[in-house]
Design a protein around this motif. Sequence first.
Motif, PDB file in Angstrom:
ATOM      1  N   ILE A   1     -45.410 -19.657 -14.636  1.00  0.00           N
ATOM      2  CA  ILE A   1     -44.662 -18.489 -15.087  1.00  0.00           C
ATOM      3  C   ILE A   1     -44.054 -17.747 -13.902  1.00  0.00           C
ATOM      4  O   ILE A   1     -44.721 -17.507 -12.895  1.00  0.00           O
ATOM      5  CB  ILE A   1     -45.573 -17.513 -15.867  1.00  0.00           C
ATOM      6  CG1 ILE A   1     -46.266 -18.228 -17.040  1.00  0.00           C
ATOM      7  CG2 ILE A   1     -44.776 -16.318 -16.361  1.00  0.00           C
ATOM      8  CD1 ILE A   1     -45.334 -18.785 -18.080  1.00  0.00           C
ATOM      9  N   GLN A   2     -42.767 -17.404 -14.032  1.00  0.00           N
ATOM     10  CA  GLN A   2     -42.121 -16.525 -13.068  1.00  0.00           C
ATOM     11  C   GLN A   2     -42.593 -15.100 -13.386  1.00  0.00           C
ATOM     12  O   GLN A   2     -42.172 -14.496 -14.362  1.00  0.00           O
ATOM     13  CB  GLN A   2     -40.602 -16.644 -13.195  1.00  0.00           C
ATOM     14  CG  GLN A   2     -39.804 -15.675 -12.344  1.00  0.00           C
ATOM     15  CD  GLN A   2     -40.229 -15.668 -10.888  1.00  0.00           C
ATOM     16  OE1 GLN A   2     -40.962 -14.787 -10.463  1.00  0.00           O
ATOM     17  NE2 GLN A   2     -39.760 -16.666 -10.141  1.00  0.00           N
ATOM     18  N   LYS A   3     -43.496 -14.585 -12.559  1.00  0.00           N
ATOM     19  CA  LYS A   3     -44.157 -13.323 -12.870  1.00  0.00           C
ATOM     20  C   LYS A   3     -43.219 -12.123 -12.877  1.00  0.00           C
ATOM     21  O   LYS A   3     -43.569 -11.069 -13.419  1.00  0.00           O
ATOM     22  CB  LYS A   3     -45.325 -13.093 -11.909  1.00  0.00           C
ATOM     23  CG  LYS A   3     -46.438 -14.117 -12.095  1.00  0.00           C
ATOM     24  CD  LYS A   3     -47.608 -13.864 -11.167  1.00  0.00           C
ATOM     25  CE  LYS A   3     -48.694 -14.913 -11.387  1.00  0.00           C
ATOM     26  NZ  LYS A   3     -49.863 -14.697 -10.481  1.00  0.00           N
ATOM     27  N   LYS A   4     -42.057 -12.261 -12.293  1.00  0.00           N
ATOM     28  CA  LYS A   4     -41.084 -11.169 -12.326  1.00  0.00           C
ATOM     29  C   LYS A   4     -40.294 -11.151 -13.626  1.00  0.00           C
ATOM     30  O   LYS A   4     -39.518 -10.231 -13.864  1.00  0.00           O
ATOM     31  CB  LYS A   4     -40.118 -11.283 -11.148  1.00  0.00           C
ATOM     32  CG  LYS A   4     -40.754 -11.053  -9.785  1.00  0.00           C
ATOM     33  CD  LYS A   4     -39.720 -11.116  -8.680  1.00  0.00           C
ATOM     34  CE  LYS A   4     -40.343 -10.855  -7.317  1.00  0.00           C
ATOM     35  NZ  LYS A   4     -39.327 -10.902  -6.233  1.00  0.00           N
ATOM     36  N   GLN A   5     -40.483 -12.184 -14.462  1.00  0.00           N
ATOM     37  CA  GLN A   5     -39.713 -12.301 -15.694  1.00  0.00           C
ATOM     38  C   GLN A   5     -40.612 -12.595 -16.895  1.00  0.00           C
ATOM     39  O   GLN A   5     -40.540 -13.649 -17.506  1.00  0.00           O
ATOM     40  CB  GLN A   5     -38.658 -13.396 -15.568  1.00  0.00           C
ATOM     41  CG  GLN A   5     -37.517 -13.062 -14.615  1.00  0.00           C
ATOM     42  CD  GLN A   5     -36.493 -14.177 -14.541  1.00  0.00           C
ATOM     43  OE1 GLN A   5     -36.688 -15.167 -13.820  1.00  0.00           O
ATOM     44  NE2 GLN A   5     -35.406 -14.038 -15.283  1.00  0.00           N
ATOM     45  N   VAL A   6     -41.454 -11.643 -17.210  1.00  0.00           N
ATOM     46  CA  VAL A   6     -42.301 -11.733 -18.401  1.00  0.00           C
ATOM     47  C   VAL A   6     -41.775 -10.708 -19.401  1.00  0.00           C
ATOM     48  O   VAL A   6     -41.640  -9.529 -19.075  1.00  0.00           O
ATOM     49  CB  VAL A   6     -43.778 -11.458 -18.070  1.00  0.00           C
ATOM     50  CG1 VAL A   6     -44.635 -11.544 -19.330  1.00  0.00           C
ATOM     51  CG2 VAL A   6     -44.276 -12.455 -17.020  1.00  0.00           C
ATOM     52  N   TYR A   7     -41.466 -11.171 -20.610  1.00  0.00           N
ATOM     53  CA  TYR A   7     -40.813 -10.324 -21.605  1.00  0.00           C
ATOM     54  C   TYR A   7     -41.600 -10.309 -22.910  1.00  0.00           C
ATOM     55  O   TYR A   7     -42.289 -11.280 -23.242  1.00  0.00           O
ATOM     56  CB  TYR A   7     -39.398 -10.836 -21.897  1.00  0.00           C
ATOM     57  CG  TYR A   7     -38.565 -11.094 -20.664  1.00  0.00           C
ATOM     58  CD1 TYR A   7     -38.232 -10.062 -19.799  1.00  0.00           C
ATOM     59  CD2 TYR A   7     -38.104 -12.384 -20.362  1.00  0.00           C
ATOM     60  CE1 TYR A   7     -37.465 -10.294 -18.663  1.00  0.00           C
ATOM     61  CE2 TYR A   7     -37.330 -12.623 -19.235  1.00  0.00           C
ATOM     62  CZ  TYR A   7     -37.022 -11.578 -18.383  1.00  0.00           C
ATOM     63  OH  TYR A   7     -36.268 -11.803 -17.255  1.00  0.00           O
ATOM     64  N   VAL A   8     -41.471  -9.221 -23.662  1.00  0.00           N
ATOM     65  CA  VAL A   8     -42.085  -9.151 -24.986  1.00  0.00           C
ATOM     66  C   VAL A   8     -41.054  -8.616 -25.973  1.00  0.00           C
ATOM     67  O   VAL A   8     -40.313  -7.674 -25.677  1.00  0.00           O
ATOM     68  CB  VAL A   8     -43.366  -8.289 -24.983  1.00  0.00           C
ATOM     69  CG1 VAL A   8     -43.092  -6.871 -24.517  1.00  0.00           C
ATOM     70  CG2 VAL A   8     -44.020  -8.278 -26.371  1.00  0.00           C
ATOM     71  N   MET A   9     -41.016  -9.247 -27.145  1.00  0.00           N
ATOM     72  CA  MET A   9     -40.153  -8.834 -28.243  1.00  0.00           C
ATOM     73  C   MET A   9     -41.008  -8.786 -29.508  1.00  0.00           C
ATOM     74  O   MET A   9     -42.031  -9.456 -29.606  1.00  0.00           O
ATOM     75  CB  MET A   9     -39.006  -9.829 -28.461  1.00  0.00           C
ATOM     76  CG  MET A   9     -38.121 -10.065 -27.253  1.00  0.00           C
ATOM     77  SD  MET A   9     -36.901 -11.390 -27.544  1.00  0.00           S
ATOM     78  CE  MET A   9     -35.901 -10.680 -28.853  1.00  0.00           C
ATOM     79  N   GLY A  10     -40.569  -7.999 -30.479  1.00  0.00           N
ATOM     80  CA  GLY A  10     -41.294  -7.978 -31.741  1.00  0.00           C
ATOM     81  C   GLY A  10     -40.534  -7.216 -32.802  1.00  0.00           C
ATOM     82  O   GLY A  10     -39.717  -6.350 -32.489  1.00  0.00           O
TER      83      GLY A  10
END
Length: 262
Positions: free
Chosen positions: A149-158
Amino acid sequence: MKKIALLLVLPCLLLSWTGLQAQQFELFEKHSFVQGSDTLPYRVLLPENYDASKKYPLVLFLHGAGERGSDNEKQLTHGAALFLQKENRSQFPAIVVFPQCSRASFWSNVKISSDENGRRFDFEDGGTPTVAMKLVMGLLEQLMVQYPIQKKQVYVMGLSMGGMGTFELVNRKPDLFAAAVPICGGANPIIAKNLKSVKWWVFHGAKDDVVPPKYSEAMVTAMKSQKVDVKFTLYPETNHNSWDATFAEPELLPWLFSCKRK
């Protein structure tokens, strides 16, 4: 005769499309996360030509209340098709994860009731996380170790219940996410002070009679007062299914994947 022919063809086309969609959904691998006596089903879509030596963004998607269960399928009903689109898979390679909340739980701490003004949502500002939220947080820890995982690019949607869960998850993990997209959700405005390190794009339908838009509006107002980087899109003629318009936004994914933590 043309009308009869059309009526005969349409069901076949519908079945073909349904079969094709189900076939595409199979690209989401089935997994389960076990924590103590609890199990969280989830699906994972890996990038095309996945290379474990490369690092990829992670997108976590939280579904709505109607998709709760244990079949490890219904959570893909809304949103999964967006990430299966050929152009999106090509342009935005990412690891996309759809967990499934059980019918006995809820992503966020909220009490739902009804009064003369319609449905009412009373959000806690913290407290002990629900079983589903505990599982999601545990799953996130596992994913960060299991995949590159690219730790600078963790996203959440819902969406809906998942929109509420999006606010709550970022509140509980404020240093993990680069961006968040809550759709027709809400939260306790008091948590806005904890959301500053994340970029936000909030969506809601102005005619939503399931989760009234005032809950997103209150959050956006509180976030702006705390200098949170937030955009807000309110669809004037849309009811609860504002996710359809959200997923059709041409700038949604370009914006999302442009967000990076410092």
